[in-house]
Design a protein around this motif. Sequence first.
Motif, PDB file in Angstrom:
ATOM      1  N   SER A 102      42.006  39.537  42.248  1.00 12.97           N
ATOM      2  CA  SER A 102      42.227  38.840  43.972  1.00 12.97           C
ATOM      3  C   SER A 102      40.401  38.062  43.951  1.00 12.97           C
ATOM      4  N   VAL A 103      40.896  38.251  45.288  1.00 18.23           N
ATOM      5  CA  VAL A 103      39.426  36.632  46.405  1.00 18.23           C
ATOM      6  C   VAL A 103      38.292  37.578  46.425  1.00 18.23           C
ATOM      7  N   ASP A 104      38.441  39.083  45.981  1.00 16.59           N
ATOM      8  CA  ASP A 104      38.182  39.727  46.631  1.00 16.59           C
ATOM      9  C   ASP A 104      37.762  40.365  45.221  1.00 16.59           C
ATOM     10  N   VAL A 145      41.044  33.389  40.114  1.00 15.95           N
ATOM     11  CA  VAL A 145      41.507  34.001  41.192  1.00 15.95           C
ATOM     12  C   VAL A 145      43.001  33.807  41.847  1.00 15.95           C
ATOM     13  N   HIS A 146      43.644  35.100  42.298  1.00 11.27           N
ATOM     14  CA  HIS A 146      45.014  35.386  43.441  1.00 11.27           C
ATOM     15  C   HIS A 146      44.788  35.207  44.625  1.00 11.27           C
ATOM     16  N   PRO A 147      45.567  34.155  45.113  1.00  6.12           N
ATOM     17  CA  PRO A 147      45.299  33.999  46.233  1.00  6.12           C
ATOM     18  C   PRO A 147      45.832  35.724  47.509  1.00  6.12           C
ATOM     19  N   LEU A 148      44.996  36.367  47.432  1.00  7.20           N
ATOM     20  CA  LEU A 148      44.607  37.991  47.943  1.00  7.20           C
ATOM     21  C   LEU A 148      43.582  38.195  47.832  1.00  7.20           C
ATOM     22  N   VAL A 149      43.791  39.434  49.332  1.00 11.65           N
ATOM     23  CA  VAL A 149      42.603  40.440  49.307  1.00 11.65           C
ATOM     24  C   VAL A 149      43.163  41.257  49.277  1.00 11.65           C
TER      25      VAL A 149
END
Length: 191
Positions: free
Chosen positions: A11-13, A150-154
């Motif tokens: 994820s983004v984080d 990188v997937h688009p979520l936190v």
Amino acid sequence: MRKLIAGMKVSVDAKMEGPEGTADWVEAWSDDYGVMAQVDACLLGGGMYPGYERYWTAIQTEPDKPAWITGNPPTPAELAYARFVARTPHHVLSSTLTSALWAGTSFVRGLEDVAALKQRPGKDIYLVGGARTTASLIDAGLVDELRLIVHPLVAGVGKALFATTQGRRGLSLREVRQLDGGRVSLVYGIG
Ligand SMILES: NC(=O)c1ccc[n+]([C@@H]2O[C@H](COP(=O)([O-])OP(=O)(O)OC[C@H]3O[C@@H](n4cnc5c(N)ncnc54)[C@H](OP(=O)(O)O)[C@@H]3O)[C@@H](O)[C@H]2O)c1
């Protein structure tokens, strides 16, 4: 010397998975890193190996059924990865595991064994995961390239890729690509 190339979906984080122990934002566990053609061996940690063996054995034996974890029928790219798994030796880094279902699986017991594996003749080696193994091998200076999707979520609470990383390390950006579904592919060299 053979390169050790890590590939991770985060994820983004930089979470590898959520609190329930899976990354339910990942739709398919295919090779989206483009690594299959350049490697002839896989390396993975003892923590993830039993689940990995179960996941790909199920796809190999029942390719029409929904895959465990994603709940979807395997994609064509997952079927290609299942064939790659069947023909590719797997090395499991573990001080405790001693047996595996697959005849092509063997065990390495520590960092010296990983360094020796890199010295053997052959193509590059794909470091499949998991988080602790990747962190410890980057700390040891044994990983040459890091490929992230990188997937688009936190994701929030969950297992972080670098949670156990000890040291600071510079990276050199080699490639950026935008993928479908808002994902981004990043390739870093590790100096
Ligand atoms: N999002 C993604 O792309 C992705 C990719 C792969 C995995 N995953 C997830 O990651 C999770 C597994 O990660 P994890 O961090 O729990 O476990 P892991 O990294 O797969 O395995 C950790 C184990 O590897 C062995 N190990 C690691 N470093 C070592 C060293 N330097 N020397 C000797 N042995 C070493 C130890 O095994 P012993 O205790 O047996 O000695 C350690 O307990 C799974 O849930 C999987 O779903 C996600």
